[in-house]
Design an enzyme around this catalytic site. Structure first.
Site, PDB file in Angstrom:
ATOM      1  N   ASP A 202       0.812  -1.218   0.000  1.00 12.41           N
ATOM      2  CA  ASP A 202       0.000   0.000   0.000  1.00 12.41           C
ATOM      3  C   ASP A 202       0.845   1.268   0.000  1.00 12.41           C
ATOM      4  OD1 ASP A 202      -2.509   1.618   0.609  1.00 12.41           O
ATOM      5  OD2 ASP A 202      -1.363   2.005   2.423  1.00 12.41           O
ATOM      6  N   LEU A 283      -6.015   7.189   3.238  1.00 11.22           N
ATOM      7  CA  LEU A 283      -6.158   8.253   2.242  1.00 11.22           C
ATOM      8  C   LEU A 283      -5.014   8.294   1.228  1.00 11.22           C
ATOM      9  CD1 LEU A 283      -7.371  11.115   4.604  1.00 11.22           C
ATOM     10  CD2 LEU A 283      -8.744   9.818   2.995  1.00 11.22           C
ATOM     11  N   ARG A 284      -4.114   7.303   1.305  1.00  7.05           N
ATOM     12  CA  ARG A 284      -2.989   7.307   0.356  1.00  7.05           C
ATOM     13  C   ARG A 284      -3.484   7.238  -1.085  1.00  7.05           C
ATOM     14  NH1 ARG A 284       0.049   3.652   3.910  1.00  7.05           N
ATOM     15  NH2 ARG A 284       1.566   4.882   5.059  1.00  7.05           N
ATOM     16  N   GLY A 285      -4.504   6.437  -1.321  1.00  5.49           N
ATOM     17  CA  GLY A 285      -5.041   6.286  -2.674  1.00  5.49           C
ATOM     18  C   GLY A 285      -5.521   7.601  -3.242  1.00  5.49           C
TER      19      GLY A 285
END
Length: 348
Positions: A202, A283-285
């Site tokens: 991720d 919230l990385r995406g």
């Protein structure tokens, strides 16, 4: 800059593998995307393409004799010693160097990667001194890990921490040092040899999947290209010189334009809606998709992100962030693509 002793296959000559090439280009335009992991079959040109993108990049200006490739004016990319020199109004000497391209060996230790005590200085001079590791040498460059899925998880974690923060902190035997370490982290591997743990996967900005070319005509073309290059590398490189120059200039222009690129609020909301519908954790995406879309926009010489830009990057940014369901028949990349098509078709 091509080396006569070690010629590099031209990036613009590589046939196919568009996902991998796009992901690499976007990461060198904006290293804050967070790197790319490339998973695919053996013998599909992963290493060749990664070395080719490094060779394509322009030289960078660094402070001479500084072990951290410090930037002469950007405070975020310079070591403490250089900062102090500038604060004292002392003159610094600069030089141009090729973008650092470091291959991380699978057997590397944490000391070799992060840095450690300089034993020679300790024994000869009786002083504690820091011996920089690979994270110092790769500052402002590209760090490549082949077979990243076979690397010790702890080391991957250390590398991802430095890649995300842009800094490496070392605490060793009474020495505490923090130095800049901003780089594009590129990992490659074969899924048959095992996957990375989801929490590590991720943290890579993008995930490119590559497959062996099936079309016989293309396979023959690739084989012939490789033969031509092996027989006379310098002559082959010369054929692609103009294309290489053009792409290099496009990347330089995109790096300069990036800060001017904007993405409208309604498109940001659509990106977050897609992430929410796909149940992407954290919230990385959202962040990476926004950055990648802006980098693609700059690469195309534009300043306004479009729906097309988002569609082109969102699968690369989200496919590795979906929760694994062994009973799921649909592939994760297809799932991201289908969801983005549904949600983005209503965007203005």
């Amino acid at each position: 800059m091509q080396s006569i002793l070690y010629p590099v296959f031209p990036f613009t000559a590589i046939i196919g593998q568009d996902e991998m090439k796009l992901a690499l280009i976007l990461n060198v335009i904006d290293p804050k995307i967070g790197g790319v992991i490339i998973m695919g079959d053996r013998g599909t040109g992963k290493s060749t393409t990664i070395r080719a993108i490094a060779d394509l990049l322009p030289k960078i200006s660094v402070v001479k004799d500084d072990p951290f490739n410090s930037h002469p004016s950007n405070i975020e990319l310079m070591s403490n010693d250089v900062k102090q020199t500038i604060e004292k109004n002392m003159r610094i000497t600069t030089q141009l160097i090729d973008i650092p391209m470091i291959d991380l060996p699978l057997g590397a230790t944490e000391d070799r990667v992060c840095g450690t005590i300089d034993i020679e200085k300790a024994l000869v001079d009786g002083v504690k001194a820091f011996e920089p590791g690979l994270l110092a040498k790769v500052n402002r460059g590209i760090l490549y890990i082949d077979e990243v899925n076979l690397l010790d998880d702890h080391l991957v974690d250390v590398l991802l921490d430095s890649s995300a923060s842009g800094w490496n902190t070392v605490e060793r035997e009474g020495i505490s040092i923090r130095h800049p370490s901003r780089f594009v982290l590129v990992g490659s591997g074969n899924p048959e040899e095992g996957e990375l743990r989801p929490q590590l996967l991720d943290r890579f900005g993008m995930h490119a999947e590559i497959r062996t070319v099936k079309d016989p005509t293309l396979r023959v073309e690739i084989v012939e290209q490789r033969n031509q290059f092996d027989q006379n590398p310098q002559q082959y490189i010369q054929i692609y010189q103009e294309k290489q120059k053009k792409l290099k200039q496009t990347i330089v222009n995109a790096q300069k334009l990036l800060s001017s690129v904007i993405i409208d609020k309604h498109l940001k909301l659509k990106i977050s809606e897609i992430c929410g519908q796909l149940e992407v954790d954290g919230l990385r995406g959202d962040i990476v998709t926004n950055r990648a879309a802006k980098a693609l926009c700059a690469f195309q010489g534009k300043t306004q992100v479009s729906i097309t830009d988002i569609k082109k990057v969102i699968t690369l940014c989200l496919r590795h962030r979906l929760r694994k369901d062994p009973l799921e028949a649909i592939e994760s990349g297809t799932k991201v693509h289908n969801m983005s098509e549904v949600i983005l078709k209503d965007a203005i």
